[in-house]
Design a protein around this motif. Structure first.
Motif, mmCIF file in Angstrom:
data_model
loop_
_atom_site.group_PDB
_atom_site.id
_atom_site.type_symbol
_atom_site.label_atom_id
_atom_site.label_comp_id
_atom_site.label_asym_id
_atom_site.label_seq_id
_atom_site.Cartn_x
_atom_site.Cartn_y
_atom_site.Cartn_z
ATOM 1 N N GLY A 7 44.301 38.749 18.343
ATOM 2 C CA GLY A 7 42.934 38.532 18.805
ATOM 3 C C GLY A 7 42.587 37.062 18.712
ATOM 4 N N THR B 190 40.606 35.568 16.527
ATOM 5 C CA THR B 190 40.642 35.027 15.166
ATOM 6 C C THR B 190 42.026 34.452 14.881
ATOM 7 O OG1 THR B 190 39.034 36.667 14.425
ATOM 8 C CG2 THR B 190 40.344 35.588 12.727
ATOM 9 N N SER C 78 34.727 33.220 13.047
ATOM 10 C CA SER C 78 36.162 33.402 12.793
ATOM 11 C C SER C 78 36.883 32.067 12.620
ATOM 12 C CB SER C 78 36.802 34.193 13.934
ATOM 13 O OG SER C 78 36.807 33.431 15.126
ATOM 14 N N GLY D 91 31.662 29.650 25.445
ATOM 15 C CA GLY D 91 31.108 30.998 25.362
ATOM 16 C C GLY D 91 30.748 31.333 23.930
ATOM 17 N N VAL E 2 28.343 33.599 21.175
ATOM 18 C CA VAL E 2 28.127 35.048 21.213
ATOM 19 C C VAL E 2 26.664 35.494 21.354
ATOM 20 C CG1 VAL E 2 30.248 35.622 19.979
ATOM 21 C CG2 VAL E 2 28.174 35.129 18.686
ATOM 22 N N PHE F 76 36.073 34.806 25.128
ATOM 23 C CA PHE F 76 35.720 35.476 26.390
ATOM 24 C C PHE F 76 35.287 34.475 27.453
ATOM 25 C CE2 PHE F 76 31.933 35.324 23.786
ATOM 26 C CZ PHE F 76 30.949 34.945 24.665
ATOM 27 N N ASP G 208 40.851 35.747 24.246
ATOM 28 C CA ASP G 208 41.089 37.123 23.821
ATOM 29 C C ASP G 208 41.667 37.955 24.959
ATOM 30 O OD1 ASP G 208 40.854 38.590 21.428
ATOM 31 O OD2 ASP G 208 38.774 37.941 21.210
ATOM 32 N N LYS H 156 39.046 41.569 25.071
ATOM 33 C CA LYS H 156 37.677 41.426 25.580
ATOM 34 C C LYS H 156 37.718 41.506 27.113
ATOM 35 C CE LYS H 156 35.924 39.189 21.445
ATOM 36 N NZ LYS H 156 35.632 37.919 20.761
HETATM 37 C C1 LIG Z 1 35.328 37.655 19.489
HETATM 38 C C2 LIG Z 1 35.419 36.205 19.226
HETATM 39 C C3 LIG Z 1 36.279 35.694 18.250
HETATM 40 C C4 LIG Z 1 37.079 36.581 17.319
HETATM 41 O O1 LIG Z 1 37.901 37.405 18.080
HETATM 42 P P1 LIG Z 1 38.735 38.640 17.548
HETATM 43 O O2 LIG Z 1 39.469 39.032 18.762
HETATM 44 O O3 LIG Z 1 37.733 39.665 17.102
HETATM 45 O O4 LIG Z 1 39.606 38.195 16.440
HETATM 46 C C5 LIG Z 1 36.378 34.317 18.151
HETATM 47 N N1 LIG Z 1 35.643 33.507 18.926
HETATM 48 C C6 LIG Z 1 34.785 33.975 19.844
HETATM 49 C C7 LIG Z 1 34.000 33.008 20.670
HETATM 50 C C8 LIG Z 1 34.644 35.338 20.029
HETATM 51 O O5 LIG Z 1 33.788 35.812 20.950
#
Ligand SMILES: *Cc1c(COP(=O)(O)O)cnc(C)c1O
Length: 474
Positions: free
Chosen positions: A142, A144, A188, A238, A240, A268, A294, A297
């Motif tokens: 992912g 992270t 993360s 991007g 959240v 994303f 990711d 996502k």
């Molecule tokens: C979701 C996300 C993460 C962490 O991603 P995981 O796939 O849950 O480990 C890191 N950075 C951004 C901007 C995110 O949207």
């Protein structure tokens, strides 16, 4: 009844799995995201280890029969919490086949197709995102872990600037690692910095407002104050809460001017590059030294999947390579992803990624992204039109930040009301969206990254938020 694994169990296991998977997916559009009886379903599983097993089919029947009520329909059309992608049919099928084949994508010798497809899909993704063809990468679990890998490469580079091989000698005796970013940085990243021994507190956020928008001048002042010492810049493509972007070209210019490392977290947001409507937001990412994106996502492949790209693959090998007499020679030119990332044995995630990119291509993914952009725009219009909803931010991408505001309440009361409404919405379970704090206000931030979501699902989100809001107020 068999109590140890038996070949004869397979036929009934596969029949059961195919039948139940088909029934679940058939009903998924109608399914509540969360059912009311989660806690009760979970208690069924609080038993001691069985001395004598039930056999495979009985175990699966129990898992499915008793457990399904305690799952969240994350691959369905109405899971807008966090940033949760769906699973394309091609990715789902390929991922099931990957489980059948059970290939550890560690190195060529044990999974030639797995590691070869990993190389292929990483190249395809550079084409999809219009990134330099010479980027190297690795599939991670992912974003992270992609941040961990990218910042791990940055750490190796930073050590080299100080004449130290950090993977060999560690960080002790060295100065702190300067890591500079905006207020958009994802949590993360701090986790990655903690794991890398750089430390969470190394991260300095430069924000000019409560939304976290970058204070470029302050960031440049701090770069200048380093007086030529190497630093790591993190650009956020991007964030959240509202889907905003840092000015990546400007950060790339600073990285050039001060010889800093530029890492981009585009978990994303990198998908903005797929549509001419949003590509400008993500301009400049091609200048990064490392990039996070990711898979689970907006690519809509199953959990778990992400990608780390780096300009200099030697830094990955320097950080992650290891050797033992029974393992392949690290100098073997055939792919050895176990030497380029944190994991050694790894699921063959490339199967699902390859199948989905092969099935839908650039056009299919552009359509998927623009579909979700349209949904976000439609929700923004509905929020604006509703007398008891208040939009709190522009909608540059796929996230709509808003709150329930029936009028006559101050911010503190609205925060309490929206926090309770957030709990009520998750409890209700017909649609799923969580709350955040944006500019100090408790707000909803539904994110759209699934191929399955339809316009009617947006209508439902709006009507349920208003319905529950009115109930709570009454
Ligand atoms: C979701 C996300 C993460 C962490 O991603 P995981 O796939 O849950 O480990 C890191 N950075 C951004 C901007 C995110 O949207």
């Amino acid at each position: 009844m068999t109590t140890s694994p038996d070949r004869d169990e397979l036929a009934s296991v596969l029949r059961f799995t195919a039948r139940e998977a088909a029934a679940y997916l058939e009903a998924l559009d109608q399914r509540r995201v969360r059912l009311p009886d989660v806690e009760r379903a979970l208690t069924h599983f609080d038993t001691p280890l069985p001395e004598r097993g039930s056999g495979a089919l009985a175990a699966l029947e129990e898992l499915w029969g008793k457990g399904l009520d305690a799952t969240i329909a994350t691959s369905g059309p109405r899971c807008f919490h966090f940033v949760i992608g769906g699973t394309t049919p091609a990715a789902l099928g390929a991922d099931m086949l990957a489980a059948v084949l059970d290939q550890p994508a560690y190195a060529w010798v044990i999974s030639p197709l797995g590691v070869h497809l990993e190389r292929v899909v990483l190249r395809w993704l550079t084409e999809l995102f219009e990134l330099p063809a010479d980027l190297s990468g690795i599939i991670t679990t992912g974003a992270t872990m992609a941040n961990y890998v990218g910042l791990g490469a940055a750490r190796a580079w930073w050590g080299e600037q100080h004449g130290v091989d950090v993977a060999e000698q560690g960080l002790s005796g060295l100065p702190g690692v300067p890591v500079l970013t905006s207020g958009f940085v994802h949590a993360s990243t701090k986790k990655a910095l903690a794991m890398l021994g750089i430390g969470r507190s190394a991260l300095v956020q430069h924000a000019r407002d409560a939304a976290g928008r970058i204070d470029l001048a302050a960031l440049e002042r701090n770069l200048l104050a380093l007086d030529g010492a190497p630093a790591i810049l993190i650009a956020n493509a991007g964030e959240v809460n509202a889907g905003e972007f840092d000015p990546i070209e400007a950060l790339a210019d600073l990285a050039d001017r001060y010889s800093a490392w530029l890492h981009v977290d585009g978990a994303f947001g990198l998908f903005a590059r797929l549509s001419p409507r949003t590509a400008a937001l993500a301009a400049g990412i091609d200048r990064a030294d490392s990039i996070t994106v990711d898979g689970h996502k907006w690519l809509n492949v199953p959990f778990d999947c992400g990608f780390a790209f780096v300009r200099d693959v030697k830094l990955l090998a320097k950080t992650f390579a290891y050797a033992a007499a029974y393992l392949p020679d690290p100098a073997d030119p055939r792919p050895q992803f176990g030497n380029l990332g944190p994991e050694s044995s790894r699921r063959s995630r490339a199967f699902a990624v390859w199948a989905s990119l092969r099935a839908y291509g650039r056009e299919g993914y552009r359509t998927l992204v623009e579909h979700d952009l349209d949904l976000a725009a439609a929700l923004a219009r509905q929020v604006d039109a509703a007398p008891d909803l208040e939009r709190l931010a522009e909608v540059p991408l796929n996230i709509v930040c808003f709150r329930y505001n029936p009028g006559g309440l101050d911010d503190a009361a609205l925060d309490r009301l929206n926090a309770r409404l957030g709990d009520a919405l998750l409890e209700d379970g017909r649609v799923y969206a969580g709350t955040t704090r944006y500019m100090g206000k408790v707000a909803f931030r539904p994110a759209f990254v699934s191929w399955r979501t339809r316009a009617e699902d947006i209508d439902l989100l709006v009507s349920i938020v208003r319905e529950l809001g009115a109930q709570l107020r009454g």
